[in-house]
Design an enzyme around this catalytic site. Structure first.
Site, mmCIF file in Angstrom:
data_model
loop_
_atom_site.group_PDB
_atom_site.id
_atom_site.type_symbol
_atom_site.label_atom_id
_atom_site.label_comp_id
_atom_site.label_asym_id
_atom_site.label_seq_id
_atom_site.Cartn_x
_atom_site.Cartn_y
_atom_site.Cartn_z
ATOM 1 C CG PHE A 27 27.740 12.381 46.016
ATOM 2 C CD1 PHE A 27 27.503 11.509 46.005
ATOM 3 C CD2 PHE A 27 27.541 11.936 44.705
ATOM 4 C CE1 PHE A 27 28.168 10.303 46.139
ATOM 5 C CE2 PHE A 27 28.214 11.126 44.222
ATOM 6 C CZ PHE A 27 28.447 10.118 44.519
ATOM 7 C CG HIS A 28 22.793 18.103 46.835
ATOM 8 N ND1 HIS A 28 23.363 17.345 45.359
ATOM 9 C CD2 HIS A 28 21.834 17.942 46.316
ATOM 10 C CE1 HIS A 28 22.534 17.376 44.714
ATOM 11 N NE2 HIS A 28 21.530 17.969 45.318
#
Ligand code: TYD
Length: 134
Positions: A43-44
C-alpha cells in the site's frame, strides 16, 4: 521477467547479479515470510526506488497501479521476477502460507522515498504525466 535457472539432476539454482539479470545496482535485500492469513501488505509507491520481486517459495498477488493502468501479477515460481520501477502503487495480497517474497532493491531503506497515501500517489502520478519530456 523469466530468470535463467541452472538446473541439473540435483535440482535448480538461480543467480541474481547487479546490472546483469538485475537491471540496477543491488543495495538492499529483504524477504517477507510467515505472513498471517488474510493479511495484505505494501500500500505504497516509491519515488525513485527500483525493486525486483521473486516468490522464492509459495505464491502472492502483486497489485500494481501506474501510468499505464493497473494489473495484478501472480508470482508463484522462483524463476519469475517482477521488476517495479517508476511510480508504481503496489499492494501484496493472498500470500500463501509458505510464501517467501524476496525483494532486491536499488537503494537503502529510506522512508522519504515512500508515498504512503494513495491520494498523494495520484497527485504525483498526474504531475509525472504533465511533465513534458526533457
Ligand atoms: P513496511 O514498509 O510496513 O512493509 P510493507 O511494505 O511490506 O508493508 O515495513 C515493515 C517494517 O520494516 C517497518 O518498520 C519498516 C521496516 N523496514 C526496514 O527497516 N527496512 C526495510 O528495508 C524495509 C522494507 C522495512
Amino acid at each position: 521477467m523469466r530468470l535463467i535457472s541452472h538446473g541439473d539432476e540435483r535440482g535448480n539454482l538461480i543467480a541474481l547479479e547487479s546490472n546483469k539479470n538485475v537491471p540496477f545496482e543491488i543495495k538492499r535485500v529483504y524477504y517477507i515470510y510467515s505472513t498471517k492469513e488474510k493479511v495484505s501488505r505494501g500500500f505504497h509507491a516509491h519515488r525513485d526506488l527500483k525493486q525486483l520481486l521473486v516468490a522464492v517459495s509459495g505464491s502472492v498477488d502483486i497489485y500494481c497501479e501506474a501510468v499505464w493502468g493497473n494489473k495484478t501479477i501472480h508470482l508463484s515460481c522462483p524463476f519469475e521476477a517482477l521488476l517495479l520501477e517508476g511510480l508504481v502503487w503496489r499492494e501484496m495480497h493472498n500470500f500463501s502460507k509458505d510464501a517467501v517474497l524476496l525483494v532486491l532493491a536499488s537503494d537503502y531503506y529510506n522512508e522519504s522515498d515512500y508515498i504512503r497515501s494513495h491520494d498523494q500517489f495520484l497527485v504525483e502520478l498526474r504531475r509525472f504525466n504533465d511533465t513534458p519530456p526533457q
